[in-house]
Design a protein around this motif. Structure first.
Motif, PDB file in Angstrom:
ATOM      1  N   GLU A   1      -4.734   9.042   4.305  1.00 21.62           N
ATOM      2  CA  GLU A   1      -4.689   9.140   5.768  1.00 21.62           C
ATOM      3  C   GLU A   1      -5.167  10.530   6.200  1.00 21.62           C
ATOM      4  OE1 GLU A   1      -1.103   7.057   7.227  1.00 21.62           O
ATOM      5  OE2 GLU A   1      -2.384   5.324   6.848  1.00 21.62           O
TER       6      GLU A   1
ATOM      7  N   ALA B   1       0.229   5.154   1.503  1.00 22.48           N
ATOM      8  CA  ALA B   1      -0.728   5.753   2.445  1.00 22.48           C
ATOM      9  C   ALA B   1      -0.427   7.235   2.681  1.00 22.48           C
ATOM     10  CB  ALA B   1      -0.692   4.974   3.766  1.00 22.48           C
TER      11      ALA B   1
ATOM     12  N   ARG C   1       7.794   1.908   3.053  1.00 23.21           N
ATOM     13  CA  ARG C   1       7.574   3.338   3.287  1.00 23.21           C
ATOM     14  C   ARG C   1       8.897   3.979   3.686  1.00 23.21           C
ATOM     15  NH1 ARG C   1       3.998   2.411   8.805  1.00 23.21           N
ATOM     16  NH2 ARG C   1       5.663   1.432  10.010  1.00 23.21           N
TER      17      ARG C   1
ATOM     18  N   ARG D   1       0.834  -1.213   0.000  1.00 27.40           N
ATOM     19  CA  ARG D   1       0.000   0.000   0.000  1.00 27.40           C
ATOM     20  C   ARG D   1       0.861   1.252   0.000  1.00 27.40           C
ATOM     21  NH1 ARG D   1       1.971   2.321   4.359  1.00 27.40           N
ATOM     22  NH2 ARG D   1       1.417   1.589   6.423  1.00 27.40           N
TER      23      ARG D   1
ATOM     24  N   TYR E   1      -2.316   8.283  14.729  1.00 31.48           N
ATOM     25  CA  TYR E   1      -1.814   7.600  13.527  1.00 31.48           C
ATOM     26  C   TYR E   1      -1.427   6.156  13.827  1.00 31.48           C
ATOM     27  CZ  TYR E   1       2.087   6.094  10.607  1.00 31.48           C
ATOM     28  OH  TYR E   1       2.944   5.333   9.869  1.00 31.48           O
TER      29      TYR E   1
ATOM     30  N   SER F   1      -0.752  11.201   3.481  1.00 34.19           N
ATOM     31  CA  SER F   1      -1.616  12.125   4.233  1.00 34.19           C
ATOM     32  C   SER F   1      -1.882  13.301   3.297  1.00 34.19           C
ATOM     33  CB  SER F   1      -0.890  12.627   5.485  1.00 34.19           C
ATOM     34  OG  SER F   1      -0.436  11.534   6.242  1.00 34.19           O
TER      35      SER F   1
END
Ligand code: GLU
Length: 308
Positions: free
Chosen positions: A51, A17, A203, A15, A185, A19
Motif C-alpha cells: 500500500e 496489505a 487484519r 491478503r 486509503y 504500507s
C-alpha cells in the motif's frame, strides 16, 4: 491484476496489505500470520499488496525488507505482489462513478478550520459537512469528500462481533481524494479488494473503524462485501499500538522462529515448546494443522509479549 471471477467460484482469497512505511514489526507480523493461516487452512490463496499510495510516508527500501522478511518467515504468497502506486487509474474510475451518483463534493476547508469545527468521532474528528452545500465564495477546492448523509452500515465481524454505525454521525463525510492529490486509503482498499477478488479480510482491529466506511463504498460502487475478522492489536506498556512511531523493534529475519511462535501464542494458539528448536517448515506444518480462529482472543488490543 486478478479479476473477481475467483471469488465467484466460492474459493477463499485473503491478503496482507502492508504500507511500506517501516520494516515489519511484531504488530504487522500478527496480521500477516493471522491472514496467512486463515487463507492456508481454507485451502485458499494469500496475496500480498503493497500500500504505497502515500509518497511522503514511504520509507525507501522497506518494501524489499518486508518481502524478504515474509520469505524468511516461510510465508509464501500467491501471484505477483500488487502495488497501489500503479493503480491510480482504477481509483480515478471509482471516484468518477461516485461523482456521477452525486455523492462527492469538493471541500475547501483547511486542516485548521476542520480542527476548529469538528467534534470527536469513533476514529478521529468528524467533519461537520461545511462545504456540502457548495464552496464558500472565493474558496478553492482542496479535497474531495463523500457525502455520508443517511449512511447506516452494520456487519458481523468474526472476532469483534456485531458492529453498527451511522457514518455521518460517527465518522463524518470522509476524504476520497486528498488536497495533495493522493487517493484516500478507504477508496483504494475497496477498489483493490474487489478487483483482486478478496473474499476475506483479516487484519488488525486498529482498522475496525475503517470497515464501515469501506462497506459503504462497496455498496455505493456495487462491489461485493468480503467477510471480516479483525485481530487484536499488539500494544506496548503505555497501551499504544506498536508502530515505527512507538519504536517497535523490527524482528530479526535471520532468526524468525521466536517471533512467529510469539505471534501464534498472541493469537491464542498453543504452539508446543519443541517448535522453537525446529525449522520454519515444521512450525507451519504444526500451525496449519492446528490453527483455530475461534481461539483468537476477542479483544481489540492486547499487550505485546516479550520474545527473543
Ligand atoms: N496498509 C494498511 C496498514 O498497513 C492495512 C490495510 C488493510 O489491511 O486493509 O495498516
Amino acid at each position: 491484476m486478478i479479476t473477481a471471477a475467483f471469488a465467484k467460484e466460492g474459493k477463499y482469497r485473503g491478503r496482507f496489505a502492508p504500507s511500506p512505511t517501516g520494516p515489519l514489526h511484531f504488530g504487522s507480523l500478527v496480521a500477516a500470520v493471522g491472514s496467512f493461516l486463515e487463507a492456508r487452512t481454507h485451502g485458499g490463496e494469500w496475496l500480498v499488496r503493497i500500500e504505497d499510495l502515500d509518497p511522503p510516508r514511504i520509507a525507501p527500501g522497506t518494501e524489499d525488507l518486508i518481502l524478504r522478511t515474509l520469505e524468511a518467515c516461510g510465508m509464501g504468497w500467491n501471484g505477483a505482489v500488487a502495488h497501489q502506486s500503479a493503480r491510480r487509474d482504477a481509483y480515478h474510475g471509482a471516484l468518477h462513478r461516485l461523482r456521477e451518483k452525486g455523492l462527492v463534493y469538493p471541500c475547501a476547508c483547511s486542516r485548521r478550520e476542520i480542527a476548529d469545527s469538528a467534534v470527536a468521532g469513533v476514529d478521529g474528528p468528524v467533519y461537520p459537512g461545511t462545504c456540502r452545500a457548495g464552496l464558500p465564495p472565493a474558496k478553492i477546492a482542496r479535497a474531495l469528500r463523500l457525502d455520508t448523509r443517511g449512511a447506516r452500515v452494520a456487519f458481523d465481524d468474526a472476532l469483534q462481533g456485531h458492529i453498527a454505525h451511522d457514518l455521518e454521525k460517527d465518522f463524518g463525510d470522509f476524504v476520497l481524494l486528498r488536497a495533495d492529490d493522493v487517493y484516500a486509503y478507504q477508496l483504494a482498499v475497496v477498489v483493490d479488494d474487489a478487483e483482486q477478488g478478496i473474499t476475506d479480510v483479516v487484519r488488525g482491529a486498529d482498522l475496525l473503524g475503517s470497515t464501515p466506511r469501506q462497506i459503504y463504498l462497496q455498496q455505493r460502487l456495487g462491489l461485493p462485501r468480503p467477510r471480516y475478522a479483525h485481530l487484536p492489536v499488539a500494544v506496548n506498556a503505555a497501551g499504544e499500538k506498536l508502530s515505527k512511531q512507538t519504536l517497535a523493534a523490527p524482528f530479526d529475519a535471520k532468526k524468525p522462529l521466536p517471533a512467529l511462535i510469539a505471534a501464534l501464542s498472541f493469537l491464542g494458539q498453543q504452539p508446543p515448546r519443541e517448535l522453537s528448536r525446529g525449522t520454519v517448515g515444521e512450525l507451519w506444518n504444526w500451525a496449519i494443522g492446528n490453527w483455530r480462529l475461534d481461539r483468537v482472543p476477542r479483544a481489540a488490543s492486547l499487550p505485546a509479549p516479550a520474545y527473543t
